[in-house]
Scaffold this active site. Structure first.
Site, PDB file in Angstrom:
ATOM      1  N   GLY A  47       0.743  -1.361   0.051  1.00 59.24           N
ATOM      2  CA  GLY A  47       0.110  -0.017   0.245  1.00 59.24           C
ATOM      3  C   GLY A  47       0.578   1.065  -0.054  1.00 59.24           C
ATOM      4  N   GLN A  52       2.700  10.241   1.603  1.00 52.31           N
ATOM      5  CA  GLN A  52       4.289   9.578   1.533  1.00 52.31           C
ATOM      6  C   GLN A  52       4.954   9.809   0.302  1.00 52.31           C
ATOM      7  OE1 GLN A  52       2.332   5.207   2.213  1.00 52.31           O
ATOM      8  NE2 GLN A  52       4.890   4.878   3.353  1.00 52.31           N
ATOM      9  N   CYS A  90       6.263  -0.521   6.929  1.00 48.02           N
ATOM     10  CA  CYS A  90       6.344   0.895   5.848  1.00 48.02           C
ATOM     11  C   CYS A  90       6.597   0.750   5.379  1.00 48.02           C
ATOM     12  CB  CYS A  90       5.020   2.023   7.411  1.00 48.02           C
ATOM     13  SG  CYS A  90       4.941   3.689   6.695  1.00 48.02           S
ATOM     14  N   LEU A  91       6.925   1.292   4.196  1.00 51.74           N
ATOM     15  CA  LEU A  91       7.644   2.175   3.108  1.00 51.74           C
ATOM     16  C   LEU A  91       8.269   3.564   4.297  1.00 51.74           C
ATOM     17  CD1 LEU A  91       5.998   1.389  -0.051  1.00 51.74           C
ATOM     18  CD2 LEU A  91       7.713   0.383   1.158  1.00 51.74           C
ATOM     19  N   HIS A 132      -4.253   0.938   7.222  1.00 47.68           N
ATOM     20  CA  HIS A 132      -3.246   1.531   7.963  1.00 47.68           C
ATOM     21  C   HIS A 132      -2.708   2.726   6.915  1.00 47.68           C
ATOM     22  CE1 HIS A 132       1.304   0.983   7.747  1.00 47.68           C
ATOM     23  NE2 HIS A 132       1.474   1.895   7.542  1.00 47.68           N
ATOM     24  N   GLU A 133      -3.507   1.961   5.440  1.00 53.17           N
ATOM     25  CA  GLU A 133      -3.158   3.597   4.242  1.00 53.17           C
ATOM     26  C   GLU A 133      -4.733   4.261   5.036  1.00 53.17           C
ATOM     27  OE1 GLU A 133      -1.389   3.151   2.322  1.00 53.17           O
ATOM     28  OE2 GLU A 133      -0.530   1.608   3.073  1.00 53.17           O
ATOM     29  N   HIS A 136      -2.345   6.873   7.066  1.00 51.18           N
ATOM     30  CA  HIS A 136      -1.427   7.386   6.726  1.00 51.18           C
ATOM     31  C   HIS A 136      -2.216   8.860   5.949  1.00 51.18           C
ATOM     32  CE1 HIS A 136       2.250   6.056   6.024  1.00 51.18           C
ATOM     33  NE2 HIS A 136       1.863   4.763   5.634  1.00 51.18           N
TER      34      HIS A 136
HETATM   35 ZN    ZN Z   1       2.412   2.649   5.800  1.00 51.76          ZN
END
Ligand code: ZN
Length: 166
Positions: A47, A52, A90-91, A132-133, A136
């Site tokens: 995702g 991000q 998480c990226l 999770h997204e 964000h």
């Molecule tokens: Zn993330």
């Protein structure tokens, strides 16, 4: 396809709530979504949220077995009170992993790439990624909900991340 630079914690843009997407069906939005999907795949994420890559937009892409799911202006409903614990990464927090309790199931209301509203019932991993997204897009990261780090605790400590167990 051009990929984007993913911001890392503690970049403040990651901690800012995003604004709704207003214009759909533009070449710019289509190109942005394509490059978000390319970026997610390049970094082997499941995702990626617009926050991000530094964009203050309620837009995320999620990898599913049926291809990338575009989640614009999302709203969550029927969030189950029963939760399950699982590991997340998480990226924006490379090399750090931790256990996060998430609702087991939910109903997502969102718009697709063209601005068409859809409703999706999700459970398990998909429900987890959606949460999770969604977080964000509200300026929240999984470490805000993490109960235990499973990897990268030294790195987390160096970033001042404090995880308080249940
Ligand atoms: Zn993330």
């Amino acid at each position: 396809m051009k990929s984007q630079t993913v911001l890392n914690y503690p970049n403040r843009k990651l901690q800012k709530a995003a604004l709704p997407v207003k214009y759909f069906g533009t070449k710019e939005l289509d190109a942005l979504i394509d490059s978000m999907v390319a970026t997610m795949r390049l970094y082997r994420g499941i995702g990626l949220a617009a926050t991000q890559i530094g964009l203050n937009m309620q837009l995320a892409v999620i990898e599913t077995k049926d291809g990338p799911l575009v989640m614009a202006n999302p709203r969550l409903e029927k969030i189950s009170t029963s939760t399950e614990d699982d590991e997340e990464g998480c990226l924006s927090l490379p090399m750090i992993y931790g256990v996060v309790p998430r609702a087991k199931s939910l109903v997502l209301h969102a718009c697709d790439q063209n601005g068409t509203p859809y409703t999706l019932s999700a459970k398990g991993l998909l429900a987890r990624v959606i949460q999770h997204e969604y977080d964000h897009l509200r300026g929240k990261l999984y470490i805000d909900r993490c109960i235990r780090l499973t990897a990268g605790s030294d790195k987390a400590a160096s970033l001042g991340i404090v995880v308080s167990g249940p």
